[in-house]
Design an enzyme around this catalytic site. Structure first.
Site, PDB file in Angstrom:
ATOM      1  N   LYS A   1       0.884  -1.185   0.000  1.00  0.00           N
ATOM      2  CA  LYS A   1       0.000   0.000   0.000  1.00  0.00           C
ATOM      3  C   LYS A   1       0.912   1.222   0.000  1.00  0.00           C
ATOM      4  O   LYS A   1       1.503   1.576   1.024  1.00  0.00           O
ATOM      5  CB  LYS A   1      -0.874  -0.027   1.261  1.00  0.00           C
ATOM      6  CG  LYS A   1      -2.270   0.586   1.094  1.00  0.00           C
ATOM      7  CD  LYS A   1      -2.278   2.049   0.738  1.00  0.00           C
ATOM      8  CE  LYS A   1      -2.058   2.937   1.933  1.00  0.00           C
ATOM      9  NZ  LYS A   1      -1.898   4.361   1.544  1.00  0.00           N
TER      10      LYS A   1
ATOM     11  N   GLU B   1       8.909   0.662  11.335  1.00  0.00           N
ATOM     12  CA  GLU B   1      10.009   1.592  11.018  1.00  0.00           C
ATOM     13  C   GLU B   1       9.425   2.991  11.132  1.00  0.00           C
ATOM     14  O   GLU B   1       8.721   3.448  10.220  1.00  0.00           O
ATOM     15  CB  GLU B   1      10.526   1.326   9.596  1.00  0.00           C
ATOM     16  CG  GLU B   1      11.187  -0.025   9.427  1.00  0.00           C
ATOM     17  CD  GLU B   1      12.560  -0.105  10.089  1.00  0.00           C
ATOM     18  OE1 GLU B   1      13.146   0.960  10.401  1.00  0.00           O
ATOM     19  OE2 GLU B   1      13.027  -1.227  10.313  1.00  0.00           O
TER      20      GLU B   1
ATOM     21  N   CYS C   1      13.519  10.047   7.688  1.00  0.00           N
ATOM     22  CA  CYS C   1      13.317   9.556   9.065  1.00  0.00           C
ATOM     23  C   CYS C   1      14.588   9.707   9.882  1.00  0.00           C
ATOM     24  O   CYS C   1      14.537  10.006  11.067  1.00  0.00           O
ATOM     25  CB  CYS C   1      12.859   8.104   9.046  1.00  0.00           C
ATOM     26  SG  CYS C   1      13.982   7.032   8.137  1.00  0.00           S
TER      27      CYS C   1
ATOM     28  N   GLU D   1       9.226  15.390  15.842  1.00  0.00           N
ATOM     29  CA  GLU D   1       9.729  15.236  14.472  1.00  0.00           C
ATOM     30  C   GLU D   1       9.022  16.250  13.567  1.00  0.00           C
ATOM     31  O   GLU D   1       7.805  16.177  13.374  1.00  0.00           O
ATOM     32  CB  GLU D   1       9.445  13.813  13.973  1.00  0.00           C
ATOM     33  CG  GLU D   1      10.083  13.533  12.634  1.00  0.00           C
ATOM     34  CD  GLU D   1       9.727  12.142  12.113  1.00  0.00           C
ATOM     35  OE1 GLU D   1       8.560  11.733  12.236  1.00  0.00           O
ATOM     36  OE2 GLU D   1      10.626  11.477  11.564  1.00  0.00           O
TER      37      GLU D   1
HETATM   38  P1  NAD Z   1       1.965   8.065   7.875  1.00  0.00           P
HETATM   39  O1  NAD Z   1       2.052   7.258   9.124  1.00  0.00           O
HETATM   40  O2  NAD Z   1       0.995   9.162   7.825  1.00  0.00           O
HETATM   41  O3  NAD Z   1       1.638   7.126   6.627  1.00  0.00           O
HETATM   42  C1  NAD Z   1       2.462   6.029   6.282  1.00  0.00           C
HETATM   43  C2  NAD Z   1       1.642   5.051   5.464  1.00  0.00           C
HETATM   44  O4  NAD Z   1       0.646   4.489   6.308  1.00  0.00           O
HETATM   45  C3  NAD Z   1       0.905   5.654   4.269  1.00  0.00           C
HETATM   46  O5  NAD Z   1       0.953   4.747   3.188  1.00  0.00           O
HETATM   47  C4  NAD Z   1      -0.517   5.772   4.791  1.00  0.00           C
HETATM   48  O6  NAD Z   1      -1.495   5.763   3.777  1.00  0.00           O
HETATM   49  C5  NAD Z   1      -0.597   4.516   5.637  1.00  0.00           C
HETATM   50  N1  NAD Z   1      -1.666   4.516   6.653  1.00  0.00           N
HETATM   51  C6  NAD Z   1      -2.257   5.586   7.250  1.00  0.00           C
HETATM   52  N2  NAD Z   1      -3.206   5.161   8.126  1.00  0.00           N
HETATM   53  C7  NAD Z   1      -3.191   3.807   8.089  1.00  0.00           C
HETATM   54  C8  NAD Z   1      -3.924   2.796   8.782  1.00  0.00           C
HETATM   55  N3  NAD Z   1      -4.856   3.096   9.677  1.00  0.00           N
HETATM   56  N4  NAD Z   1      -3.656   1.501   8.503  1.00  0.00           N
HETATM   57  C9  NAD Z   1      -2.686   1.164   7.599  1.00  0.00           C
HETATM   58  N5  NAD Z   1      -1.977   2.091   6.909  1.00  0.00           N
HETATM   59  C10 NAD Z   1      -2.213   3.396   7.163  1.00  0.00           C
HETATM   60  O7  NAD Z   1       3.450   8.565   7.607  1.00  0.00           O
HETATM   61  P2  NAD Z   1       3.949   9.543   6.448  1.00  0.00           P
HETATM   62  O8  NAD Z   1       3.601  10.932   6.817  1.00  0.00           O
HETATM   63  O9  NAD Z   1       3.523   9.025   5.116  1.00  0.00           O
HETATM   64  O10 NAD Z   1       5.528   9.325   6.538  1.00  0.00           O
HETATM   65  C11 NAD Z   1       6.351  10.079   7.330  1.00  0.00           C
HETATM   66  C12 NAD Z   1       6.765   9.296   8.556  1.00  0.00           C
HETATM   67  O11 NAD Z   1       7.427   8.089   8.161  1.00  0.00           O
HETATM   68  C13 NAD Z   1       7.781  10.046   9.397  1.00  0.00           C
HETATM   69  O12 NAD Z   1       7.444   9.895  10.755  1.00  0.00           O
HETATM   70  C14 NAD Z   1       9.092   9.324   9.092  1.00  0.00           C
HETATM   71  O13 NAD Z   1      10.083   9.429  10.089  1.00  0.00           O
HETATM   72  C15 NAD Z   1       8.614   7.919   8.921  1.00  0.00           C
HETATM   73  N6  NAD Z   1       9.598   7.124   8.155  1.00  0.00           N
HETATM   74  C16 NAD Z   1      10.305   6.156   8.824  1.00  0.00           C
HETATM   75  C17 NAD Z   1      11.285   5.433   8.147  1.00  0.00           C
HETATM   76  C18 NAD Z   1      12.114   4.394   8.844  1.00  0.00           C
HETATM   77  O14 NAD Z   1      12.750   3.600   8.165  1.00  0.00           O
HETATM   78  N7  NAD Z   1      12.162   4.366  10.166  1.00  0.00           N
HETATM   79  C19 NAD Z   1      11.508   5.675   6.786  1.00  0.00           C
HETATM   80  C20 NAD Z   1      10.760   6.660   6.150  1.00  0.00           C
HETATM   81  C21 NAD Z   1       9.793   7.383   6.851  1.00  0.00           C
END
Ligand code: NAD
Length: 486
Positions: free
Chosen positions: A181, A256, A290, A386
């Site tokens: 997804k 992650e 991240c 963050e």
């Molecule tokens: P987000 O949590 O808003 O969304 C991430 C994904 O989750 C998207 O595809 C979203 O559609 C999906 N999602 C949202 N609600 C959901 C639910 N209820 N069930 C299942 N999936 C759902 O995060 P974002 O704003 O897209 O990304 C930024 C965040 O990601 C930052 O906090 C960043 O640090 C983190 N990040 C972490 C890593 C790592 O390796 N640790 C890498 C990249 C980004």
């Protein structure tokens, strides 16, 4: 030829299920927007819970034959996928730049990392071995690592093509079938990768992509009883919700999540190296990383001069469309720009005006100036939360003990950087700081081969390296009594 035509972006995209395009169960389409121009790039079908069911069902069917094939066959197919990605680097990188905004050079590096990831796990697919355990002369005992079945991959928007590969490549290598997804903002790269993998010979149904809203398609996939593992990459609150729903089905979950990583400069550091590293740490991908080094901790003896040099460099950055030769692109969306600017306002209230930046650029696109707040106490929101943008906090320290204490003073523990010529100090720092990766004298100094993941609230589990295979396999012990029967 238009920029969109150069990247071969279509006007409309459907889901990718069972090795082919498939319309969604609803008419809902979401426009993917170019953050550098605010213009729509393409409409994408939004998957429903029924579409999630179909993807999981296709993955389950495909898994049954995939995991029984000789591992060397998986090696060959993943090697072919890596080659196909490399061949299309230019097109994929343009898609990443168009939907995410990052400079094309950064996108090209990410596509190469994506190809390298398939190549790396292709090399591991035929080396996933068990052990024999000496019990006594009466037994033969051995372990085997078996795939889990259907693995779900929830991907964020900040590095969409590489993060897709980061979990999908080891999952396929280990014999699983995947359902992905992608984020609402950046689904195009994932859909192109699925098509490329299919053209490179991946059997139908092994890699399904269901674009959609997180709380609809995402929740339907992660809450699906026939999904055997979830790799969630994204924010802490969403990750926690996903993990809670996964527990209902006792589904293995790897998280992650975010970070607020320290980047620490001692007075004996190589000046240029530390400055370059600090710039890379916070302004790569406009800070939407991240593992960004978003907290600079700098020794009080060099604090003033270091910040002066840093501000000069930040002000010389060329900010603009990622398709041009720039240092920093836009933020991914209007909503995210507003979030980042609201943190800048919080910073103004907490510590006063930033020493540089702090404003959106007065032009189309979601551009914000490289921003630095100085003399930031560690108990402020801008030092603790963050921001996920090009906003750096600077905090001076007096000695090594204080530097370590400040480095550990947030709920996160993803990575940490340190600049010093003192080898003992570097290793003491590595030992004492709670983070999944430590960089010494170069920020982001690691690769596909090195385990990556968070301490504390930055996550559960490790991606990358040989260790990631453990995420996508389960261990079985087999014990045979060979004692004579008479
Ligand atoms: P987000 O949590 O808003 O969304 C991430 C994904 O989750 C998207 O595809 C979203 O559609 C999906 N999602 C949202 N609600 C959901 C639910 N209820 N069930 C299942 N999936 C759902 O995060 P974002 O704003 O897209 O990304 C930024 C965040 O990601 C930052 O906090 C960043 O640090 C983190 N990040 C972490 C890593 C790592 O390796 N640790 C890498 C990249 C980004």
């Amino acid at each position: 030829m238009s920029k969109k035509a150069l990247a071969a972006v279509s006007d409309q995209y459907d889901l990718w299920i069972g090795g082919d395009e498939r319309p969604a169960g609803s008419d809902d389409q979401l426009a993917v927007v170019n953050p550098a121009t605010e213009e729509p790039l393409a409409d994408v079908a939004m998957g429903t819970a029924d579409d999630a069911d179909a993807a999981v069902e296709n993955a389950r069917d495909a898994f049954e034959s995939w995991h029984r094939r000789p591992p060397k066959k998986r090696t060959q197919i993943l090697t072919d996928i890596a080659a196909a990605i490399r061949e299309k680097n230019n097109q994929l990188a343009r898609i990443e730049t168009l939907e995410n905004g990052k400079p094309l050079g950064e996108a090209e590096d990410q596509v190469e990392r994506c190809a390298r990831h398939f190549e790396y796990y292709a090399g591991i697919a035929d080396k996933i071995q068990g052990e024999s355990i000496p019990l006594s002369e009466e037994y033969v005992d051995y372990t085997v690592r078996e795939p889990l079945g259907v693995t779900a991959h929830i991907v964020p928007w900040n590095v969409p093509i590489y993060l897709f590969a980061r979990s999908v490549a080891p999952a396929l290598a280990a014999g699983n079938a995947a359902v992905v997804k992608p984020a609402e903002e950046t689904p195009l790269g994932a859909l192109e990768l699925a098509r490329l993998a299919s053209e490179a010979g991946l059997p139908d149904g092994l890699l399904n992509v269901v674009p959609g809203y997180g709380n609809e398609a995402g929740a339907a996939i992660t809450g699906h009883p026939d999904v055997n593992s979830i790799t969630f990459t994204g924010s802490g609150p969403t990750g926690t919700a996903v993990a809670k729903s996964a527990v209902e089905n006792v589904t293995e979950t790897h998280l992650e999540l975010g970070g607020k990583s320290p980047n620490v400069v001692f007075p004996d550091a190589d000046w240029e190296g530390a400055l370059n590293g600090t710039m890379t740490a916070i302004f790569t991908n406009a800070g939407q990383v991240c593992s960004a080094g978003s907290r600079l901790l700098v020794h009080e003896d060099i604090h003033e001069e270091f910040v002066d040099d840093l501000v000069e460099r930040a002000e010389s950055l060329d900010v603009g469309s990622g398709l041009k030769d720039v240092d920093m692109g836009p933020l991914v969306s209007e909503a995210h720009l507003e979030k980042v600017l609201s943190y800048v306002d919080i910073g103004r209230e907490e510590v006063g005006e930033p020493v540089t930046g702090g404003n959106a650029l007065d032009r189309d696109g979601y551009f914000v100036e490289p921003t630095v707040f100085d003399d930031v106490p560690m108990d402020t929101r801008i030092a603790q939360e963050e921001i996920f943008g090009p906003v750096l906090t600077v905090t001076p320290f007096a000695d090594e003990g204080e530097a370590i204490e400040l480095a550990n003073a947030t709920d996160y523990g993803l990575v940490a950087g340190v600049y010093t010529e003192n080898v003992g100090r570097a290793h003491r720092f590595a030992r004492e700081v709670d983070a999944g990766q430590i960089y010494i004298n170069e920020y982001f100094a690691s690769g596909n081969e090195t385990p990556f993941g968070g301490f504390k609230r930055s996550g559960i589990g490790r991606e990358n390296g040989i260790q990631a295979i453990e995420n996508y396999t389960q261990l079985k012990n087999v014990c045979l009594n060979i004692a004579p029967t008479e």
